[in-house]
Design an enzyme around this catalytic site. Structure first.
Site, PDB file in Angstrom:
ATOM      1  CD  GLU A 315      -2.560   1.753   0.553  1.00 11.93           C
ATOM      2  OE1 GLU A 315      -2.589   2.972   0.316  1.00 11.93           O
ATOM      3  OE2 GLU A 315      -3.283   0.927  -0.031  1.00 11.93           O
ATOM      4  CB  CYS A 389     -13.731   1.610  -7.526  1.00 22.26           C
ATOM      5  SG  CYS A 389     -12.180   2.496  -7.775  1.00 22.26           S
TER       6      CYS A 389
END
Length: 432
Positions: A315, A389
């Site tokens: 991340e 998304c």
């Protein structure tokens, strides 16, 4: 104002109806596919125009009465006038069209759409706040649909967590009593399984009286109150002294703690269903080594760790990685580790990128994962689960996985993470 009668032949990516008038595309707010409507042109552009409905002459069979009385004014939802089954079908059509047009691929099978409760689902978001001197009152809400520079005047929200959604007007009234009512531009909200928190951004220091009013509001409505005098690092609790935000992924006996401005999946119910489908597609085995990219707090990493030999989460945000590692320790998971890396830069020489991975999980933001796919997956990786998304970036990256890396697009489908909006969340399985 120029008016026309026309038929709606499609939907835009943001849920507006599409018609053609004098051979030019016209985007019609609130119109549905197949409807015959009379419209008034609102704004002209070079390649398209925008219009509003004057009259619905022949309504769609999928048209329903919006549940929220603020629907036509507030930009928080765009599809409340369409029945839920039709919303899902429209989103699946968007995904299919993107796969074929952008990625030049087609899934071998379509997964059944994932859905959950369509109301009161939103556990994370940001309200704009504005003190309107002429009205001598504060507005709290999302932006207006037709005037994004203005805050919609709402009193409740049907899609926000039920501990807060019915109380938007009460929140506005309370802020209106503060000395600093002109200096609070936004309030963010975040809900865990047991706690709902409000974060008040304030541009000037708050008086003791204002702080007391915020605490009283939190106590009365069972809401944790945080203050944010500056950047994200300045967020701190006002009441109670140590609030705890956390959510469980019950199927895998994992609980993740988070801070109120951390990224978490907006829809708690859908997150549970998404995790179950991810596990089904990933098919984790006790000997597997799994790489989870764009891992955030470890939403996928920690549940996967319950089933495999080792998993690494990567991340870009330091704070999220720290809390992911803390969550792993808190859950007694010792076969998981994390790394901080900007995945929009070339990381092919990073230690985690040079290791052998059996399976890969991708959950990128809207920009997608094309930079990662320049050097991953490695030849030994036989399965990729991609959570998206944005259908356009998923379609592009699907083309890369199929045409460059030799994978098959085995299956794909939509997940209704944001009911009553045109947002398309989806998941796809690729196999070598």
């Amino acid at each position: 104002m120029t008016e026309f009668q026309t038929t709606i032949t499609g939907l835009t990516h943001d849920g507006r109806g599409v018609a053609r008038i004098d051979n030019k595309a016209v985007f019609v707010s609130g119109a549905l596919m197949g409807e015959s409507v009379r419209v008034a042109l609102r704004k002209r552009h070079r390649n398209y125009d925008e219009a509003d409905i004057v009259e619905i002459i022949t309504p769609s069979v999928h048209r329903v009465e919006p549940r929220c009385r603020h629907f036509t004014m507030c930009s928080g939802c765009s599809l409340q006038h369409m029945d839920p089954a039709a919303q899902i079908e429209a989103k699946q059509n968007v995904l299919a069209e993107n796969f074929e047009r952008i990625g030049k691929v087609r899934p071998e099978t379509w997964l059944p759409p994932l859905t959950d409760q369509p109301w009161g689902y939103r556990r994370k978001g940001r309200f704009s706040v504005r003190y309107v001197a002429k009205k001598e009152r504060v507005l709290v809400g999302f932006r207006e649909e037709s005037n994004p520079g203005f805050v919609a005047d709402i009193t409740h929200c049907e899609v926000i967590h039920p501990a807060l959604g019915p109380k938007v007007g009460l929140l506005a009234d309370m802020i209106g009593t503060l000395e600093a009512r002109s200096d609070i531009p936004q309030v963010e909200f975040a809900a865990g399984d047991d706690t709902v928190a409000l974060v008040f951004r304030h541009m000037t220091p708050l008086s003791a009286g204002d702080q007391a009013k915020l605490v009283a509001f939190g106590q009365q409505h069972g809401l944790a109150i945080y203050l944010q005098p500056g950047g994200i690092s300045t967020v701190h609790p006002l009441w109670p002294e140590q609030p705890r935000l956390a959510f469980a992924i019950t199927a895998d006996n994992v609980e993740l703690e988070f801070r109120p401005l951390d990224f978490v999946q907006v829809n708690a119910g859908m997150n549970q269903r998404m995790m179950a489908r991810t596990m089904e597609l990933l098919d984790p085995q006790p000997t597997d080594r799994v790489l989870d990219l764009f891992c955030g707090l470890g939403n996928f990493t920690l549940p996967i760790a319950r089933h495999v030999a080792h998993v690494i989460g990567v991340e870009g945000e330091h704070g999220l990685v720290e809390r992911a590692a803390e969550n792993a320790a808190r859950n007694g998971l010792h076969n998981v580790s994390f790394a901080v890396a900007n995945l929009f830069e070339n990381q092919k020489h990073a230690p985690w990128a040079t290791q052998v991975w059996d399976k890969l999980v991708l959950d990128p933001p809207r920009a997608g994962a094309d930079k990662v796919l320049e050097y991953l997956p490695g030849k030994a990786t036989r399965r990729v689960v991609y959570v998206s998304c944005h259908p356009g970036s998923l379609a592009r990256d699907a083309g890369i996985l199929v045409q460059k890396h030799g994978f098959r697009l085995v299956s794909a489908g939509v997940m209704d993470m944001f009911p009553h909006t045109a947002h398309v969340e989806s998941i796809a399985l690729f196999e070598r």
